[in-house]
Motif scaffolding. Structure first.
Motif, PDB file in Angstrom:
ATOM      1  N   LYS A 117     -16.262  -4.716   8.917  1.00  0.00           N
ATOM      2  CA  LYS A 117     -15.249  -5.431   8.584  1.00  0.00           C
ATOM      3  C   LYS A 117     -15.489  -6.531   8.253  1.00  0.00           C
ATOM      4  O   LYS A 117     -16.214  -7.356   8.888  1.00  0.00           O
ATOM      5  CB  LYS A 117     -14.323  -5.543   9.769  1.00  0.00           C
TER       6      LYS A 117
ATOM      7  N   LYS B 124     -14.369 -10.783   6.817  1.00  0.00           N
ATOM      8  CA  LYS B 124     -13.380 -11.742   6.609  1.00  0.00           C
ATOM      9  C   LYS B 124     -14.022 -12.926   5.980  1.00  0.00           C
ATOM     10  O   LYS B 124     -14.739 -13.536   6.668  1.00  0.00           O
ATOM     11  CB  LYS B 124     -12.714 -11.949   8.137  1.00  0.00           C
TER      12      LYS B 124
ATOM     13  N   THR C 164     -13.179 -16.951   5.097  1.00  0.00           N
ATOM     14  CA  THR C 164     -12.186 -17.966   5.441  1.00  0.00           C
ATOM     15  C   THR C 164     -12.736 -19.395   4.737  1.00  0.00           C
ATOM     16  O   THR C 164     -14.061 -19.309   4.971  1.00  0.00           O
ATOM     17  CB  THR C 164     -12.018 -18.139   6.820  1.00  0.00           C
TER      18      THR C 164
ATOM     19  N   VAL D  40      -7.713 -17.513   4.416  1.00  0.00           N
ATOM     20  CA  VAL D  40      -8.221 -16.276   4.297  1.00  0.00           C
ATOM     21  C   VAL D  40      -8.321 -15.835   2.899  1.00  0.00           C
ATOM     22  O   VAL D  40      -7.447 -15.433   2.348  1.00  0.00           O
ATOM     23  CB  VAL D  40      -7.868 -15.342   5.411  1.00  0.00           C
TER      24      VAL D  40
ATOM     25  N   GLN E 143     -10.206 -10.111   3.358  1.00  0.00           N
ATOM     26  CA  GLN E 143     -10.260  -9.397   4.323  1.00  0.00           C
ATOM     27  C   GLN E 143     -10.165  -7.612   4.144  1.00  0.00           C
ATOM     28  O   GLN E 143      -9.414  -7.390   3.556  1.00  0.00           O
ATOM     29  CB  GLN E 143      -9.078  -9.712   5.391  1.00  0.00           C
ATOM     30  N   SER E 144     -11.213  -7.178   4.592  1.00  0.00           N
ATOM     31  CA  SER E 144     -11.418  -5.817   4.126  1.00  0.00           C
ATOM     32  C   SER E 144     -12.461  -5.028   5.225  1.00  0.00           C
ATOM     33  O   SER E 144     -13.083  -5.771   5.712  1.00  0.00           O
ATOM     34  CB  SER E 144     -11.880  -5.543   2.706  1.00  0.00           C
ATOM     35  N   THR E 145     -12.016  -3.685   5.155  1.00  0.00           N
ATOM     36  CA  THR E 145     -13.062  -2.768   5.940  1.00  0.00           C
ATOM     37  C   THR E 145     -13.867  -1.920   5.162  1.00  0.00           C
ATOM     38  O   THR E 145     -12.966  -1.314   4.354  1.00  0.00           O
ATOM     39  CB  THR E 145     -12.180  -2.178   7.172  1.00  0.00           C
TER      40      THR E 145
END
Length: 516
Positions: free
Chosen positions: A215, A217, A219, A228, A231-233
């Motif tokens: 995951k 993130k 920022t 942010v 944001q990704s997995t």
């Protein structure tokens, strides 16, 4: 910046049933310490028995700022007792040393678990798998040596900074679930024309596991909005044993001297739907490159004026500087509008973080220094180990624009040139996103029109760096320096030049020495 690939990150999210993260537990208080001027600690089994009533010290610590020990160059010993809870069973537990100058032997519950030799300034790690007693007190013992040995870098007494021994930087436990990450390297690339950003995140694992996801993130860190931006997995691709995530950001705020914009990457490792580890690191988008003889930051030509940084100069602290002292010196540099510095040896993370946040660029160097340093196998292997650790530990700092592989090392000697060349090649392999150089003091010995001219090792890097001491240590009048600079440029027409360590400082020092 080279070898960059990217793809559009798919914005997808997974349910996480349990949020876990890495715990960093400080181990800086209540260390017992005793000096070993007779070198008897090993025979007396100081590593194997718990100490009862030795002197208590707080880290960072060096014995060389203590009047009774200031000239001791040899062994000193530390011991720490720590209660390890049952909850740590099955966890990944790593002991992190900020630096031990220059050799350390680490014992856990009387058992030798690591020798870290000849490297006094790099952060290093000890995996405690299978070594801990749970629901019980554990004993960590460290034997330190700061003698002027010949199996270390810097070699013997070839350097001119302090030789303070001890646990000179902070120590901590790193505790997480498994699998765990060993490091996260963030390689950003800035498109100067569009302010578009590309990222390649490289992740090393403590336990190789292809069935993991990450995951990510990103920022804004020190910017007013703190947005942010990603944001990704993702399921990573794998390159040379590293997990790799690539991404593209439509617009970023560049890092600059006047606006040192930073971003924070939080990388969480997922095994199934469980987060087992998390590492967070700041980074910045910037482009530094030469065009002709000019150096450009984000497309803007810059003049890299500054001062050289040497840690350990405050006699009250020596190398055991608290972060407040490091930041105090950083502010002094910033107050005189320093935008560039070099460091002869690896510094505490706090120094680079200050430079990241205050807009200074740095060349960080392996502490190979001095004509008396040999080009033998022991020194070469130690230098390569230090280089690998230095780049691994400080890869994400935007303030570091170049790596240095040595200083004033007989740049005309063929065997030494071969060693320098090998270190430069290793640097480029480990980090293709930055420049690399060797700093020479022998570029003015012979020029292109000399019948015995051979290129100096100073020409092997991405630009020429030299120490110029005209009017002081050199028998060159100040008025003649320009002619020598012209001769160097003609001797190495394909190299860019960046000259450091100007003679005025040396002249003041020389006059002071002569006055004594």
């Amino acid at each position: 910046m080279k070898n960059r690939h990217y793809l559009i990150v798919l914005m997808c999210f997974f349910s996480v049933s349990l949020w876990a993260q890495r715990d960093t537990i400080s181990l800086n208080k209540d260390w017992q310490f005793k000096i070993d001027k007779q070198g008897i600690g090993f025979d007396k089994l100081w590593n194997a028995t718990p100490w009862k009533s030795e002197r208590i010290v707080t880290l960072p610590h060096t014995w060389n700022v203590e009047k009774e020990n200031e000239t001791h160059y040899g062994w000193g010993w530390y011991q720490k007792k720590w209660f390890v809870p049952t909850a740590w069973k099955g966890k990944q537990v790593v002991l992190q040393f900020g630096a031990v100058n220059h050799t350390a032997i680490i014992y856990v519950n009387g058992k030798k678990v690591k020798e870290h030799t000849g490297d006094g300034f790099n952060k290093f790690f000890v995996n405690l798998e299978g070594l801990l007693k749970f629901n019980a007190k554990n004993i960590i013992t460290v034997a330190c040596n700061n003698d002027f040995g010949k199996s270390k870098v810097p070699y013997a007494n070839s350097f001119d900074w302090p030789n303070d021994g001890g646990l000179i930087r902070e120590v901590a436990f790193l505790v997480s679930a498994k699998p765990a990450m060993a490091y996260v390297h963030v390689a950003p690339k800035l498109n100067v024309e569009t302010n578009q950003g590309e990222l390649k995140i490289k992740i090393g694992l403590q336990q190789l596991d292809a069935n993991v996801k990450f995951k990510i993130k990103i920022t804004e860190e020190n910017q007013p909005t703190h947005q942010v931006v990603l944001q990704s997995t993702e399921k990573p691709i794998w390159e040379n044993g590293e997990a790799v995530i690539v991404a593209k950001l439509p617009k970023v705020n560049p890092w600059h001297f006047d606006f040192p914009n930073l971003y924070r990457a939080e990388v969480s490792l997922l095994k199934g739907n469980k987060v087992t580890d998390k590492i967070s690191s700041t980074f910045g988008f910037r482009e530094i490159k030469f065009e002709g003889t000019k150096l450009y930051l984000n497309g803007e030509p810059i003049k890299v004026m500054g001062v050289e940084w040497t840690a350990g100069s405050n006699p009250n602290f020596g190398f055991a500087e608290p972060k407040s002292e490091i930041i105090r010196h950083g502010k002094l540099m910033k107050d005189v509008n320093c935008i560039f510095s070099r460091v002869h040896f690896q510094q505490d993370d706090a120094f680079y973080d200050f430079c990241d946040r205050n807009g200074m660029i740095i060349q960080e160097e392996v502490p190979l220094w001095g004509w008396e340093t040999p080009s033998d196998t022991v020194v070469e292997k130690t230098a390569h180990r230090q280089l690998e650790a230095m780049i691994r530990n400080h890869y994400n700092h935007p303030s570091i624009f170049a790596w240095g592989v040595g200083n004033e090392l007989r740049g005309r000697d063929e065997a030494m040139k071969k060693m320098i060349e090998g270190l430069i090649a290793k640097t480029r392999k480990l980090d293709a996103t930055r420049m690399v150089s060797y700093v020479s003091n022998s570029l003015s010995e012979k020029y292109y029109n000399h019948p015995k001219f051979t290129p100096d090792a100073g020409s092997l890097g991405d630009y020429i760096m030299m120490n110029e001491y005209g009017g002081s240590w050199w028998n060159i009048p100040v008025g003649e320096i320009g002619k020598h600079m012209d001769s160097i440029n003609k001797s190495y027409p394909d190299n860019r030049s960046l000259f450091l360590n100007l003679g005025c400082v040396s002249l003041i020092l020389k006059e002071a020495i002569n006055a004594v």
